[in-house]
Design a protein around this motif. Structure first.
Motif, short mmCIF file in Angstrom:
data_model
loop_
_atom_site.label_atom_id
_atom_site.label_comp_id
_atom_site.label_asym_id
_atom_site.label_seq_id
_atom_site.Cartn_x
_atom_site.Cartn_y
_atom_site.Cartn_z
N ALA A 168 1.07 -1.22 0.04
CA ALA A 168 -0.06 0.08 -0.02
C ALA A 168 1.12 1.50 0.05
N GLY A 169 1.85 1.27 0.71
CA GLY A 169 2.83 2.74 1.26
C GLY A 169 3.38 2.72 -0.39
N ASN A 170 3.66 1.88 -1.69
CA ASN A 170 4.38 1.53 -2.68
C ASN A 170 3.28 2.06 -3.37
N GLY A 171 2.02 2.15 -3.40
CA GLY A 171 1.10 2.81 -4.04
C GLY A 171 0.94 1.17 -5.56
N GLU A 172 0.28 0.43 -4.76
CA GLU A 172 0.09 -0.24 -5.60
C GLU A 172 -1.40 -0.68 -6.01
#
Length: 439
Positions: free
Chosen positions: A40-44
């Motif tokens: 989530a933090g990497n924008g998946e």
């Protein structure tokens, strides 16, 4: 903030209670939650993220001790699956060419800026394609120049654009995408001499060092460094220190061990930048876990024996630092005054840092809210109100949001204090003073 992200955050907050309920069955679930938070933090893609989260919830609901608690959370946060967002995919780029570029160039017809990123790394060599020139394994310190092209037209400020199958893009287009074009290795002496000559010819004799965070490939670290330099309109030379991140959301603890191992290598790289290339000032932007190498290095900076004409540390930026908050406070007392200014960007909506707190049990220095880190000698900026996209405030918000890039421009390029920067307003009180973005 999306329903998927709110549900994920709620499960992270429930971690201690679920651990008590599930006992020895809990560790696999904890690992999976941590992985989802990293994604989530990497924008998946939100749809893919929600699919994985739903599978996890099904298994948790089947665990009798946790069924009621998890069902209650789902009832409170029931929402349809989010719409599909853009999914990116790397296209192949040109085969290895040793870059002869030593200064930025701009194609006036297309607006494409080609910029050299002078890198130091302790990654092991991969193959001879630019994207895999260095891999995730640990190696020995090495140096070189990477060539990055950055479009300035048709790309929003902060975008680290890549080819997207959703837009039927199957190869990199320099007019649309930030591209790692080539990578070339240099011996240490050649690296120092080349960088020194390049810096002497620059409009500004300062350098900007970028240190990336957890779960980052060499390719993406170089691309981010180039994008930051272009979007910040930095007129000096851009450097990257790329430590050997495993670039895998499942290997958080591996990256934790590696960043500690990399600390001495980064210290040597920073000393090189300060003492050997003729720089005026050295600025540093560190992100996420990369802050650990920087902060632990600054602890001893006052004891270094540098040449009399060594550069000074200018702006130090701790962006979303994934380091124990109490440890940060301890170290801040030791590096106070080592640089012209030290700035900390924090957020209460950074899912990756909340996942890190979930793992470690203590707040991280990059959190805001009740955990906001305020310490003498550091300008703390609460970025929680910055406009968000995708599944929430991404862990890489420091390099993607126009308001934060504008603020870093005012900080690094214009050398302005917080009370002189338009987008910021004072918050807190006389004892706990910090800064936030204007609503």
């Amino acid at each position: 903030m999306s329903d998927t992200l709110r549900l994920l955050l709620a499960l992270l907050e429930l971690g201690p209670r679920l651990k008590d309920l599930l006992a020895d069955k809990w560790p696999p679930y904890a690992d999976e939650l941590q992985e989802l938070a990293g994604r989530a933090g990497n924008g998946e893609d939100p749809a893919r993220l929600r699919q994985s989260l739903d599978l996890l919830l099904v298994r948790l609901l089947a665990e009798a001790p946790a069924t009621e608690l998890v069902a209650h959370v789902m009832e409170d946060m029931a929402a349809p699956a989010p719409a599909t967002e853009t999914v990116t995919r790397r296209g192949r780029v040109s085969p290895l060419v040793v870059p002869d570029i030593v200064e930025p160039t701009t194609d006036e017809a297309t607006g494409i800026v080609t910029i050299p990123v002078f890198y130091g790394t302790d990654r092991a060599r991969g193959d001879d394609t630019p994207a895999r020139y260095f891999g995730p394994a640990r190696g020995t310190p090495s140096f070189g120049i990477a060539e990055v092209s950055v479009p300035t037209r048709g790309r929003d400020l902060g975008e680290l654009t890549s080819p997207s199958w959703w837009h039927l893009e199957f190869s990199a287009n320099p007019e649309k995408h930030v591209i790692l074009k080539s990578v070339g290795a240099l011996g240490r002496d050649a690296f120092v001499n080349t960088l020194k000559d390049s810096l002497a010819a620059a409009d500004l004799h300062d350098v900007l060092i970028f240190v990336h965070g957890y779960n980052v490939t060499f390719e993406d670290a170089v691309r981010r460094a180039g994008q930051l330099a272009v979007d910040l309109k930095f007129a000096g030379r851009t450097l990257l220190y790329s430590w050997a991140s495993a670039a895998d959301t499942r290997k958080y603890t591996v990256d934790e061990s590696t960043i500690d191992w990399s600390r001495d290598h980064f210290e040597a790289f920073l000393q090189l930048a300060l003492g050997e290339i003729g720089a005026g000032k050295v600025h540093v932007i560190a992100h996420s876990m990369g802050n650990r190498a920087v902060i632990n290095t600054l602890e001893g900076v006052t004891s270094w024996r540098l040449p009399a004409d060594a550069a000074k540390l200018g702006q130090i930026v701790f962006a979303a630092p994934d380091i124990d908050r109490d440890r940060f406070v301890q170290l801040a007392a030791k590096f106070k005054g080592c640089a012209a200014r030290v700035t900390l960007y924090a957020s209460s909506r950074d899912v990756a840092l909340l996942a890190s707190k979930f793992v470690h049990g203590y707040p991280r220095a990059g959190e805001a809210g009740e955990a906001l880190t305020i310490v003498d000698g550091v300008d703390t900026i609460d970025a929680s109100l910055v406009d968000t996209s995708l599944v929430g405030l991404r862990h890489s918000y420091f390099g993607e949001k126009r308001s934060i890039l504008n603020d870093m421009f005012s900080l690094i390029v214009q050398q302005l204090a917080p009370d002189q920067r338009f987008d910021l307003q004072a918050a807190g009180d006389a004892v706990r003073r910090y800064w936030s973005y204007r609503a």
